[in-house]
Design an enzyme around this catalytic site. Structure first.
Site, PDB file in Angstrom:
ATOM      1  N   LYS A 101       0.805  -1.230   0.000  1.00 51.36           N
ATOM      2  CA  LYS A 101       0.000   0.000   0.000  1.00 51.36           C
ATOM      3  C   LYS A 101       0.839   1.281   0.000  1.00 51.36           C
ATOM      4  CE  LYS A 101      -4.510  -1.473   1.638  1.00 51.36           C
ATOM      5  NZ  LYS A 101      -4.303  -2.898   2.013  1.00 51.36           N
ATOM      6  N   GLU A 123     -10.351   7.492   4.191  1.00 50.39           N
ATOM      7  CA  GLU A 123     -11.032   6.641   5.154  1.00 50.39           C
ATOM      8  C   GLU A 123     -10.217   5.373   5.312  1.00 50.39           C
ATOM      9  OE1 GLU A 123     -11.850   6.623   1.955  1.00 50.39           O
ATOM     10  OE2 GLU A 123     -11.526   4.467   1.643  1.00 50.39           O
ATOM     11  N   SER A 388       1.623  -9.742  -1.221  1.00 49.64           N
ATOM     12  CA  SER A 388       1.300  -8.321  -1.032  1.00 49.64           C
ATOM     13  C   SER A 388       1.697  -7.769   0.329  1.00 49.64           C
ATOM     14  CB  SER A 388      -0.185  -8.081  -1.288  1.00 49.64           C
ATOM     15  OG  SER A 388      -0.978  -8.951  -0.511  1.00 49.64           O
TER      16      SER A 388
HETATM   17  C1  LIG Z   1      -5.098  -3.945   1.577  1.00 44.23           C
HETATM   18  C2  LIG Z   1      -4.396  -5.184   1.259  1.00 44.23           C
HETATM   19  C3  LIG Z   1      -4.781  -6.000   0.158  1.00 44.23           C
HETATM   20  C4  LIG Z   1      -5.977  -5.714  -0.686  1.00 44.23           C
HETATM   21  O1  LIG Z   1      -5.910  -4.544  -1.436  1.00 44.23           O
HETATM   22  P1  LIG Z   1      -5.753  -4.561  -3.031  1.00 44.23           P
HETATM   23  O2  LIG Z   1      -6.087  -3.173  -3.407  1.00 44.23           O
HETATM   24  O3  LIG Z   1      -6.735  -5.578  -3.572  1.00 44.23           O
HETATM   25  O4  LIG Z   1      -4.371  -4.951  -3.330  1.00 44.23           O
HETATM   26  C5  LIG Z   1      -4.024  -7.116  -0.136  1.00 44.23           C
HETATM   27  N1  LIG Z   1      -2.956  -7.465   0.632  1.00 44.23           N
HETATM   28  C6  LIG Z   1      -2.569  -6.733   1.692  1.00 44.23           C
HETATM   29  C7  LIG Z   1      -1.386  -7.178   2.480  1.00 44.23           C
HETATM   30  C8  LIG Z   1      -3.274  -5.572   2.042  1.00 44.23           C
HETATM   31  O5  LIG Z   1      -2.879  -4.844   3.107  1.00 44.23           O
END
Ligand SMILES: *Cc1c(COP(=O)(O)O)cnc(C)c1O
Length: 405
Positions: A101, A123, A388
């Site tokens: 993010k 938000e 992610s």
């Molecule tokens: C917020 C988050 C997501 C989901 O958000 P996307 O916009 O779909 O990428 C996925 N993995 C992690 C670790 C997150 O914090």
């Protein structure tokens, strides 16, 4: 490359179009006064994204502050346990703050600075976007207002503490059910009052134009790095790329690096407890076309056509729609969207931890679970997974709910 007669060579020039459409999806469905503010952001972004000064500063920040490039790791033990297919992960868990993010929050905050704004607002639900934006605001010396439902503030105490330590102003929203939806409404209301001094920073490839495009562009560093690293490690492209899809930002970042390649692409949505409405958040699999939160996409609707209640074990995937570009890539057949359940996800969470020494976020565990299934179906080849984020935030919850496996 041609895929179902679709030309990808000039894809990023043509999508989205100048009104923010990916085919019929996307656009901007917001009140007039907010549209003025959005137009200002769009214009600034179109200018700045071609400026070498902006690009150079963002590159420096990625290297010196975020710790990029994040590595690609070969999952040797896990691959061997499954068969012949080799699994790799792009390590966004090692990006500063522990997830992807920050890639778009640093871009959004840098844009705010270039536009001469004093403040960023947003938000947050589980608090992940709030923490990433508070981090970016602290770095640039911007004020930061994070709107959060009172119920979520109670549930997410560590992230609330992080935001406050980072100097953000956490604004408690007590209307209605006091969760994410009310926080979105309150943040938009604040934005229409204050837009001269601030910009609204959306946390995924969702919302009105230009956010689906802009957040994708800021996240594309993931796919660009991963493609280059994978080629250097193996001398070829992966056969498949896999990422989890909530709003869809980490997935779009990864996918954008491979759209023009002969690589199969899979987006993984949360099946939660099962396919009954209310038990999952698999909008691309079970949803229909509709407008919400200022954009047209595929969404899960209740009987009144309003966004349906959704559920996932991963709070970051718990969203009743997905970015318009995903809806488009699904329709033209370039990306396959599929689901994994909570159970399969928790199994993958423990398997990756035990076999590779990497504790993944529950969101990312969805992608790992799917890649493990795919590896068993494929006879040979390689799969690149976007990891992610890291799972530290999820450990207490997993142990309380599932115990140690
Ligand atoms: C917020 C988050 C997501 C989901 O958000 P996307 O916009 O779909 O990428 C996925 N993995 C992690 C670790 C997150 O914090």
């Amino acid at each position: 490359m041609k895929h179902n007669d679709f030309e990808f060579d000039s894809y990023f020039k043509n999508y989205p179009d100048c009104n923010g459409y990916f085919g019929k999806y996307g656009g901007s469905y917001i009140p007039d006064e907010l549209q003025k503010a959005m137009d200002e952001i769009t214009e600034a972004y179109y200018t700045i994204c071609k400026s070498s000064k902006f690009i150079g500063e963002l590159r420096r920040i990625r290297r010196e502050f975020q710790g990029r490039p994040t590595p690609v790791s070969h999952l040797e033990r896990l691959s061997n346990s499954l068969g012949n297919v080799q699994l790799y992960v792009k390590r966004e868990d090692l990006n500063h703050t522990g997830a992807h993010k920050l890639n778009h929050c640093m871009g959004e905050a840098l844009l705010a600075k270039y536009m001469g704004k004093k403040k960023v607002i947003a938000e947050t639900g589980a608090g992940q976007h709030g923490v990433a934006l508070a981090t970016a605001a602290a770095y640039f010396g911007l004020e930061c207002d994070i709107y959060m439902g009172a119920v979520d503030i109670k549930k997410q105490a560590p992230n609330v503490a992080r935001m406050k330590i980072l100097g953000a102003n956490v604004v408690e929203v007590t209307d209605g059910l006091a969760t994410l939806k009310e926080a979105v409404d309150a943040a938009f209301a604040a934005y229409s009052r204050e837009y001269k001094d601030c910009i609204y920073c959306i946390g995924s490839v969702v919302g009105p134009h230009p956010f689906p495009m802009m957040v994708r562009d800021f996240q594309s560093v993931v796919g660009i790095e991963a493609r280059e690293q994978f080629m250097e490690m193996t001398g070829e492209l992966p056969d498949a790329v896999v990422a989890c899809v909530g709003g869809g930002s980490n997935a779009m970042g990864m996918f954008s690096g491979f759209l023009n390649d002969p690589v199969a692409i899979y987006g993984v949505e949360p099946l939660g407890r099962g396919p009954a409405m209310g038990d999952h958040a698999a909008s691309l699999k079970y949803g229909t076309e509709g407008v919400m939160h200022g954009f047209n996409s595929i969404m899960l609707k209740d009987e009144n056509g309003e966004p349906a209640p959704v559920y996932s074990v991963a709070s970051g995937l718990d969203y009743p729609s997905s970015g318009p570009e995903h809806a488009f890539l699904r329709d033209i057949g370039r990306v396959t969207y599929d689901v994994v359940s909570d159970e399969e996800t928790i199994d993958a969470f423990f398997t990756l931890s035990r076999m590779e020494g990497i504790i993944p976020a529950i969101e990312s565990s969805h992608a790992v679970a799917y890649a493990m299934k795919l590896a068993k179906q494929m006879e040979r080849g390689s799969i690149l997974i976007n990891l992610s984020g890291r799972g530290d935030k999820d450990m207490d919850y997993v142990i309380e709910k599932y115990g140690i496996r």
